[in-house]
Write a protein that holds these residues in place. Sequence first.
Motif, short mmCIF file in Angstrom:
data_model
loop_
_atom_site.label_atom_id
_atom_site.label_comp_id
_atom_site.label_asym_id
_atom_site.label_seq_id
_atom_site.Cartn_x
_atom_site.Cartn_y
_atom_site.Cartn_z
N ASP A 186 49.32 38.23 41.41
CA ASP A 186 48.63 37.51 42.06
C ASP A 186 48.50 37.75 43.51
OD1 ASP A 186 48.14 35.70 40.03
OD2 ASP A 186 50.01 34.33 40.39
N GLU A 187 49.71 38.20 43.94
CA GLU A 187 49.85 38.77 45.44
C GLU A 187 48.79 39.88 45.52
OE1 GLU A 187 53.10 40.90 48.42
OE2 GLU A 187 53.75 39.44 46.73
N GLN B 33 46.19 40.61 43.75
CA GLN B 33 44.87 40.28 43.63
C GLN B 33 44.31 39.73 44.85
OE1 GLN B 33 44.93 37.45 40.16
NE2 GLN B 33 44.27 38.95 38.82
N ASN B 34 45.17 39.00 45.57
CA ASN B 34 44.77 38.31 46.99
C ASN B 34 44.72 39.52 47.92
OD1 ASN B 34 44.77 35.88 45.91
ND2 ASN B 34 46.89 35.64 46.47
N ARG C 211 41.07 41.19 47.26
CA ARG C 211 40.06 40.38 47.48
C ARG C 211 39.98 40.27 49.14
NH1 ARG C 211 42.02 36.36 43.20
NH2 ARG C 211 40.50 36.78 41.60
N ALA C 212 41.10 40.27 49.90
CA ALA C 212 41.08 40.32 51.07
C ALA C 212 40.49 41.69 51.90
CB ALA C 212 42.29 40.11 51.90
N LYS D 286 36.77 41.79 51.12
CA LYS D 286 35.98 40.90 51.89
C LYS D 286 35.96 41.50 53.34
CE LYS D 286 35.94 35.90 53.45
NZ LYS D 286 36.68 34.75 53.32
#
Length: 118
Positions: free
Chosen positions: A62-63, A65-66, A69-70, A73
């Motif tokens: 999850d870390e 993936q974040n 995404r960051a 972005k």
Amino acid sequence: MKRRRFRVRHSVNRPPTPDAADDQQKQPSLHEIINIKMIESGEKERLMELLKERLIDCGWKDEMQNLCRAFIKKEGRNNVTLDELIRAITPKGRASVPDSVKAELLQRIQTFLVSAAL
């Protein structure tokens, strides 16, 4: 009677005769031997599954993936290639794998090596 001399032509398609030095280079390294044994026994696949489970359990996936995404972005969705994403995230991902997961995998590998008598 005339004697004809023939020139010896080297065949373009014939591979060169191997030297003894070439034979030594073809010997697999210890790392390659271990990798082959792990694949043949199925242990590599089991270790990969264990690693995936542990990384999901500790929240590492999850870390990552974040982080992805960051990064996307920040750079803009159309301005990021997969290679750039991998280059940016890989060092952080490797550094953030918990020591307990590394230790467990190392222990499993050592156990395999002892049981395989390598």
